[in-house]
Each structure stands twice: as structure tokens, then as C-alpha cells.
Motif scaffolding. Sequence first.
Motif, short mmCIF file in Angstrom:
data_model
loop_
_atom_site.label_atom_id
_atom_site.label_comp_id
_atom_site.label_asym_id
_atom_site.label_seq_id
_atom_site.Cartn_x
_atom_site.Cartn_y
_atom_site.Cartn_z
N LEU A 145 0.88 -1.10 -0.23
CA LEU A 145 -0.08 0.06 0.01
C LEU A 145 0.94 1.25 0.16
N VAL A 146 0.82 2.02 -1.03
CA VAL A 146 1.42 3.50 -1.05
C VAL A 146 0.48 4.51 -0.74
N THR A 147 1.29 5.35 0.00
CA THR A 147 0.36 6.65 0.26
C THR A 147 1.20 7.62 0.44
N ASP A 169 1.35 -6.42 2.75
CA ASP A 169 2.51 -6.78 3.54
C ASP A 169 3.23 -5.61 3.92
N LEU A 170 3.07 -4.36 3.26
CA LEU A 170 4.10 -3.51 3.46
C LEU A 170 3.44 -2.18 3.35
N ILE A 171 3.52 -0.88 4.12
CA ILE A 171 2.86 0.41 3.79
C ILE A 171 4.19 1.39 3.51
N LEU A 172 4.26 1.89 2.28
CA LEU A 172 5.11 2.69 1.99
C LEU A 172 4.64 4.22 1.87
N SER A 173 5.15 5.29 2.57
CA SER A 173 4.74 6.76 2.43
C SER A 173 5.83 7.61 1.94
N GLY A 174 5.47 8.29 0.65
CA GLY A 174 6.18 9.40 0.39
C GLY A 174 6.13 9.22 -1.44
N PHE A 175 7.29 9.26 -1.88
CA PHE A 175 8.47 10.20 -1.41
C PHE A 175 8.21 11.47 -1.17
N ASN A 176 8.26 11.91 0.09
CA ASN A 176 8.01 13.39 0.41
C ASN A 176 8.97 14.28 -0.26
N ARG A 177 8.39 15.34 -0.72
CA ARG A 177 9.24 16.61 -1.26
C ARG A 177 10.27 17.33 -0.05
N THR A 227 3.83 12.50 6.04
CA THR A 227 4.61 11.28 5.71
C THR A 227 4.97 10.33 6.86
N VAL A 228 5.57 10.84 7.89
CA VAL A 228 5.81 9.86 8.90
C VAL A 228 4.65 9.58 9.65
N GLY A 229 3.48 10.40 9.84
CA GLY A 229 2.19 10.03 10.21
C GLY A 229 1.58 8.81 9.69
N ALA A 230 1.72 8.79 8.32
CA ALA A 230 0.88 7.60 7.55
C ALA A 230 1.65 6.42 8.14
N ALA A 231 2.88 6.20 8.37
CA ALA A 231 3.77 5.05 8.63
C ALA A 231 3.36 4.94 10.07
N MET A 232 3.34 5.70 10.93
CA MET A 232 2.88 5.55 12.29
C MET A 232 1.38 5.04 12.50
N THR A 233 0.69 5.40 11.43
CA THR A 233 -0.86 4.74 11.44
C THR A 233 -0.58 3.31 11.01
N GLY A 234 0.23 2.96 9.97
CA GLY A 234 0.41 1.56 9.74
C GLY A 234 1.00 0.74 10.63
N MET A 235 1.93 1.30 11.52
CA MET A 235 2.52 0.54 12.50
C MET A 235 1.23 0.32 13.57
N LEU A 236 0.33 1.46 13.93
CA LEU A 236 -0.61 1.21 14.75
C LEU A 236 -1.79 -0.04 14.31
N ARG A 271 3.95 -3.47 8.87
CA ARG A 271 5.65 -2.90 8.45
C ARG A 271 5.24 -1.70 7.60
N SER A 272 5.82 -0.49 8.20
CA SER A 272 5.35 0.70 7.38
C SER A 272 6.99 1.66 7.38
N ILE A 273 6.90 2.06 6.26
CA ILE A 273 8.31 3.01 6.10
C ILE A 273 7.86 4.48 5.62
N GLY A 274 8.22 5.48 6.07
CA GLY A 274 8.15 6.75 5.45
C GLY A 274 9.31 7.25 4.65
N LEU A 275 9.48 7.81 3.49
CA LEU A 275 10.52 7.92 2.78
C LEU A 275 10.50 9.35 2.04
#
Length: 256
Positions: A12-14, A94-102, A115-124, A128-132
Amino acid sequence: MSDQSHKLNRILVTNDDGIDAPGLKVLEQVAAQLAHEVWVVAPRSDQSGTSHSISLHAPLRISAHGDKRFAVTGTPGDCVVMGVQHLLKDGRPDLILSGFNRGANMGMETVFSGTVGAAMTGMLLGIRSIGLSQAYSDQANVPWHNAQTHAPKVIRDLLAMDWPNDACLNVNFPDCPPEAIRPLKVTRQGLGPLNNVSVRTEVDPRGFEYHWIKLNNGREFDEPGTEMGDLMAGHITVTPLQFERTHLATYNDAAE
């Protein structure tokens, strides 16, 4: 992981810059190298600075923007919830990727970052979640090539770490010539460049005041070993983040 059999099933990409942001398109291309299915659920408009907020007092609307691509009238946190609990309820990603932030996300900026907030929500939600984020010095010439080129290997290496469920990862790609990029480095969070928050007041054509809130960057250096110094030195950085924000020194003093 180039072998199709080693790909993840669903990613899932956001983002927080919105469904039409250039960084999102780059991340979609990266995710396609890592998973059989890439689903995009992103805000309809720019939601920078909304952290991991979710909309509890307003309805959300979803609109299709192509195959497995959806825009949500809400925050990045809303997008993750709608993606996981509604659009992909037949099979969680299986994985959430948030970004790529400018722009990089470091230090205190991560508290505000969508960007990080989306990864935090995925963690909740237990995923597994990564902000990029991609650092830049010229807003008109963001070096997306750095993130696009190095992110597939970086993400594979991070997945091999098998980090705990109570952490998400914050990755920043440096603003430097491609040949000058240095290897991935695990860092700890420092203060980052955020130095102040200000309010600018203007008057509209009808004579009424309106206000802009601005985050001001002014710090050039941070503590040794933190993400800011390593990113400025050309490293790709990754910082594990968690919800726990207890100020331990104060807690320990009060508990004595």
C-alpha cells in the motif's frame, strides 16, 4: 528479490503531498519492483503537516484515479485506515510505503509530518511501514533520481532486518550528486532543522485578516550520530521511530 517468487504480495502506497504529487509517482515505480500488487491510496489534496491525525468528525469520500489508485478526502492517516480496513479488507498489505515526500523529514519535523504520520498509522494497525523522503536544496529541481535509484535496495535491506511491530522506519535520501551518495546508515533522531513556528498575518481584498502558519528551519547542525549530520554527509539515513514519547529524565526525577 528480482525473482517474481520473492516479491511481496501487496504494498500500500500513500503520501501527504497528494494524489498528483511527483514523489508519489516515483514511489509507485519503486513499489512495482517489490510487489505483485501495488495499491495507491493518497489524499486528494496536499495534507502536509497533518501528522497521524484521522478524521473523526467528517465523512470521507473516495474517488478512483486509475487501476488500484484511489484519492481520499482526508489525511494520510485516513488513507492508511481506508486502504487497510476498507479497500484491502480482503487481504491486508505486507508493507506500507509513505512518500516520497518532497523534502527531508528529520527531528521535530517528524511530529508534524504527514509522511511519517502515515507510517505511524500503519504501525498502529500492525503492518510494517516506512516513511520515505527526498531532501532538496532547489525546489524546482528535486533530485528524485536519488530516491528512485536507491530505494528498491534500501527497502529490501530494511525488510531483511525484520524490525519489531512497535516501530516504523523514517528514511531520508540525501541531496547530492548520484555518484556522491553514501551507504544506508542507521541513525537516531536529533532535533533536526526545525527552529521555530511563526504566524504571518495578511489582509484580504475585503479587509479581513487571514493567517499563515509557517514552520521555520534555521538549525544547521545537530548532535553527532543523528540523522541530520549523516544525511548532510551524503548518507541515506534510516531512523526507527515509536509512539513512546515519555521524557525519561523528568519521569525518573519525579518518581524518586
